[in-house]
Design a protein around this motif. Structure first.
Motif, mmCIF file in Angstrom:
data_model
loop_
_atom_site.group_PDB
_atom_site.id
_atom_site.type_symbol
_atom_site.label_atom_id
_atom_site.label_comp_id
_atom_site.label_asym_id
_atom_site.label_seq_id
_atom_site.Cartn_x
_atom_site.Cartn_y
_atom_site.Cartn_z
ATOM 1 N N LYS A 91 82.178 30.510 -7.582
ATOM 2 C CA LYS A 91 82.076 30.569 -9.085
ATOM 3 C C LYS A 91 83.386 30.460 -9.747
ATOM 4 N N ASN A 92 83.506 30.049 -10.863
ATOM 5 C CA ASN A 92 84.763 29.833 -11.636
ATOM 6 C C ASN A 92 85.400 28.593 -11.214
ATOM 7 N N PHE A 93 84.841 27.907 -10.546
ATOM 8 C CA PHE A 93 85.400 26.448 -10.007
ATOM 9 C C PHE A 93 84.309 25.680 -9.673
ATOM 10 N N PRO A 94 84.564 24.595 -10.182
ATOM 11 C CA PRO A 94 83.473 23.419 -9.928
ATOM 12 C C PRO A 94 83.214 23.236 -8.392
ATOM 13 N N PRO A 95 81.964 23.499 -8.024
ATOM 14 C CA PRO A 95 81.583 23.578 -6.358
ATOM 15 C C PRO A 95 81.939 21.851 -5.988
ATOM 16 N N GLU A 96 81.550 21.107 -6.860
ATOM 17 C CA GLU A 96 81.510 19.504 -6.618
ATOM 18 C C GLU A 96 82.921 19.002 -6.521
ATOM 19 N N ARG A 97 84.057 19.835 -6.800
ATOM 20 C CA ARG A 97 85.237 19.510 -6.639
ATOM 21 C C ARG A 97 85.875 20.239 -5.561
ATOM 22 N N ILE A 98 85.239 20.721 -4.555
ATOM 23 C CA ILE A 98 85.477 21.149 -3.322
ATOM 24 C C ILE A 98 84.949 20.397 -2.133
ATOM 25 N N PHE A 99 85.549 19.897 -1.097
ATOM 26 C CA PHE A 99 84.926 19.086 -0.221
ATOM 27 C C PHE A 99 85.218 19.933 1.237
ATOM 28 N N ASN A 100 84.034 20.067 1.776
ATOM 29 C CA ASN A 100 84.053 20.805 3.115
ATOM 30 C C ASN A 100 84.058 19.933 4.395
ATOM 31 N N LEU A 101 84.907 19.753 5.086
ATOM 32 C CA LEU A 101 84.902 19.055 6.275
ATOM 33 C C LEU A 101 84.590 19.807 7.715
ATOM 34 N N VAL A 102 83.251 19.703 8.129
ATOM 35 C CA VAL A 102 82.788 20.430 9.197
ATOM 36 C C VAL A 102 82.973 19.642 10.581
ATOM 37 N N GLY A 103 83.548 20.663 11.380
ATOM 38 C CA GLY A 103 83.843 20.184 12.890
ATOM 39 C C GLY A 103 82.553 20.589 13.695
ATOM 40 N N THR A 104 81.896 19.767 14.651
ATOM 41 C CA THR A 104 80.657 19.727 15.434
ATOM 42 C C THR A 104 81.126 19.937 16.908
ATOM 43 N N ASN A 105 82.323 20.246 17.180
ATOM 44 C CA ASN A 105 82.724 19.857 18.682
ATOM 45 C C ASN A 105 83.151 21.405 19.170
ATOM 46 N N ALA A 106 82.066 22.156 19.962
ATOM 47 C CA ALA A 106 82.624 23.388 20.154
ATOM 48 C C ALA A 106 83.220 23.232 21.719
ATOM 49 N N ARG A 107 82.797 22.214 22.345
ATOM 50 C CA ARG A 107 83.451 22.096 23.902
ATOM 51 C C ARG A 107 84.797 22.142 23.945
ATOM 52 N N ASP A 108 85.453 21.612 22.980
ATOM 53 C CA ASP A 108 86.912 21.190 23.270
ATOM 54 C C ASP A 108 87.879 22.328 22.577
ATOM 55 N N TYR A 109 87.153 23.400 22.164
ATOM 56 C CA TYR A 109 88.091 24.497 21.700
ATOM 57 C C TYR A 109 88.331 25.306 22.669
ATOM 58 N N THR A 110 89.654 25.534 23.255
ATOM 59 C CA THR A 110 89.729 26.118 24.441
ATOM 60 C C THR A 110 90.644 27.619 24.192
ATOM 61 N N VAL A 111 90.563 28.119 22.783
ATOM 62 C CA VAL A 111 91.121 29.514 22.566
ATOM 63 C C VAL A 111 90.587 30.368 23.326
ATOM 64 N N GLY A 112 90.991 31.160 23.903
ATOM 65 C CA GLY A 112 90.655 32.404 24.634
ATOM 66 C C GLY A 112 90.005 32.020 25.876
ATOM 67 N N GLY A 113 90.385 30.907 26.429
ATOM 68 C CA GLY A 113 89.703 30.417 27.727
ATOM 69 C C GLY A 113 88.249 30.008 27.432
ATOM 70 N N GLY A 114 87.916 29.353 26.185
ATOM 71 C CA GLY A 114 86.720 28.992 26.120
ATOM 72 C C GLY A 114 85.596 30.138 25.567
ATOM 73 N N LEU A 115 86.306 31.324 25.693
ATOM 74 C CA LEU A 115 85.217 32.547 25.179
ATOM 75 C C LEU A 115 84.855 32.455 23.623
ATOM 76 N N SER A 116 85.924 31.999 23.021
ATOM 77 C CA SER A 116 85.504 31.925 21.261
ATOM 78 C C SER A 116 84.157 30.971 21.517
ATOM 79 N N SER A 117 84.446 29.667 21.961
ATOM 80 C CA SER A 117 83.309 28.600 21.629
ATOM 81 C C SER A 117 81.977 29.122 22.372
#
Length: 475
Positions: free
Chosen positions: A231-257
């Motif tokens: 709200k209060n800002f045009p949503p079309e002027r926000i770009f969302n880049l979405v990641g789809t690779n859970a396997r290569d996220y190693t934080v917490g020894g893989g517990l987070s992914s």
């Protein structure tokens, strides 16, 4: 905006979440807070040989490709200090160092609330404006000053809190923001296995910033399951880049992914990584978005990726936006399933839509959604064609899959015509059918497609055409 500088405005980078004191100290020790991190990957060349592919970092590429400069000179931050002998150029990159206050070296070791960070962002924008406008060589009046915000993870929530909560910061600073680009931001919170949404009482490292009730407070939206509304800002002027690779996220020894699940970047679920909001006519519109097979951070992270950089620069500096929406008028069922459907038996079917968008002349994809990467679009027959079993059903256009938002830059055209071109590979996988609760497997070939087409689009500058572009397409 039609000033001499548009679309090249100053960029402020807002980094993501640091949970522990050690992570905070490591963060503040880096002048660029991660925006300078590149990556080295393996790529198969046309000869079949495996070669290395070097991505220098978003910071370096913005400097080399678009002539941006940082604001550090002789060890000093030109925005923070009064150094009139070093004017700030308009194409500058500023790092919002909001974690300095939480550092034991530069602050008191106590982490302020996210509202405090959001207010600080507004103050930084106004200070940068004054510095930039003071440089006579920029020839920019304060009323014409604009800035791009680029944020990773929680940094996107800091930006949203500043932009859409009237109680935080000033309207003067908000009016200076031209666009916001977010990498892997949990716009609708973080959900985990077992506990679902991050509990509000979990205050370790301020992780409750991702609890939806807490988010509703600092984003100034109603409490509920959807705090991704802008709200209060045009949503079309926000770009969302979405990641789809859970396997290569190693934080917490893989517990987070594991906790976030496969349909995530290892921390943020795909379904929680996008925004929407009321458009100029009051109807709800989705923010432009792209999906890339990258993890939340790390060596295969979304910020230090070629795909991320290309989506970033085309959104900020491109001249043409193309949206793809798939309207489905009818779907033919197998003969036996159709017969059962006509006999008013209970028929269930689900469809997965895969997509890859490529720009002409480039070795990377702007967006990609695949079933094997747990990112394909999903619809049931009942969603596409609502109604009672055995009745004639009309399509529900509200369920039409939104395929892509692609931003194109004519200055990168490889043709003298200045045409821009891209292709999208659209696939509909063979569905799973159920008849009266029994899986229908006749003539079923797993991994096949009931539809697949590579569609080529080319747009040419044309002053006589609607919107200034004429469009050709082919298969």
């Amino acid at each position: 905006m039609t000033t001499q500088h548009h679309p090249y405005h100053p960029i402020i980078y807002v980094r993501g979440f640091a949970a522990t004191q050690g992570e905070i100290e490591e963060t503040v020790a880096d002048p660029y807070m991660g925006f300078n991190i590149g990556s080295t990957k393996a790529r198969v060349a046309w000869t079949g040989d495996v070669r290395r592919f070097f991505f220098e970092s978003p910071l370096v590429r913005l400097m080399s490709d678009h002539k941006y400069e940082d604001v550090f000179v002789d060890g000093d931050d030109l925005v923070a200090l009064e150094l009139s002998e070093h004017p700030i150029p308009y194409r500058s990159i500023v790092i919002y160092r909001y974690y300095d206050e939480a550092s034991k070296d530069f602050g008191d070791g106590k982490t302020p609330p996210i509202e405090h960070f959001a207010r600080g962002l507004g103050k930084l924008i106004l200070r940068l404006r004054d510095k930039v406008c003071a440089n006579k060589g920029n020839n920019v009046a304060p009323a014409d000053f604009r800035v791009h915000l680029v944020a990773h993870s929680m940094g996107g929530l800091v930006c949203r809190a500043f932009l859409q909560n009237p109680a935080i910061g000033s309207a003067e600073a908000r009016a200076a923001v031209d666009k916001l680009f977010t990498y892997a931001t949990p716009h609708n919170g973080i959900d985990m296995r077992i506990v679902r949404n991050i509990p509000g009482w979990l205050s370790f490292g301020d992780v409750n910033n991702f609890n939806r009730d807490r988010m509703a407070d600092y984003l100034a939206v109603p409490k509920g399951d959807d705090v991704a509304v802008v709200k209060n800002f045009p949503p079309e002027r926000i770009f969302n880049l979405v990641g789809t690779n859970a396997r290569d996220y190693t934080v917490g020894g893989g517990l987070s992914s594991w906790a976030a699940g496969e349909a995530s970047d290892g921390l943020v679920r795909i379904e929680n990584a996008t925004t929407h909001g009321p458009g100029s006519d009051g109807t709800d519109v989705t923010s432009p978005r792209a999906f890339v097979h990258r993890s939340h951070s790390g060596h295969y992270g979304i910020v230090n990726s070629e795909e991320g950089y290309q989506n970033l620069t085309r959104f900020l500096f491109g001249a043409l936006r193309v949206d793809g929406i798939l309207d489905i008028d009818d779907i033919t069922l197998p003969v036996e399933v159709q017969k059962a459907f006509d006999e008013k038996k209970t028929v269930r079917a689900s469809y997965q839509f895969e997509l890859a968008v490529s720009v002409r002349g480039c070795q990377w994809q702007m967006t990609r959604r695949e079933a094997r990467e747990n990112s394909a679009m999903f619809r049931t027959y009942a969603q596409l064609f609502p109604g009672a079993d055995g009745s004639k059903r009309l399509p529900d256009r509200g369920q039409s899959p939104f395929l892509f938002s692609v931003f194109l830059d004519p200055s990168k055209s490889v043709k003298t015509s200045k045409s821009v071109s891209f292709a999208f590979d659209l696939k509909v996988l063979v569905p799973d059918y159920q008849v009266d609760g029994v899986l229908f497997m006749k003539r079923h070939y797993e991994g096949g497609f009931i539809y697949r087409e590579l569609i080529l689009i080319e747009a040419f500058p044309d002053d006589s055409a609607l919107g200034g572009w004429s469009i050709k397409y082919g298969y």
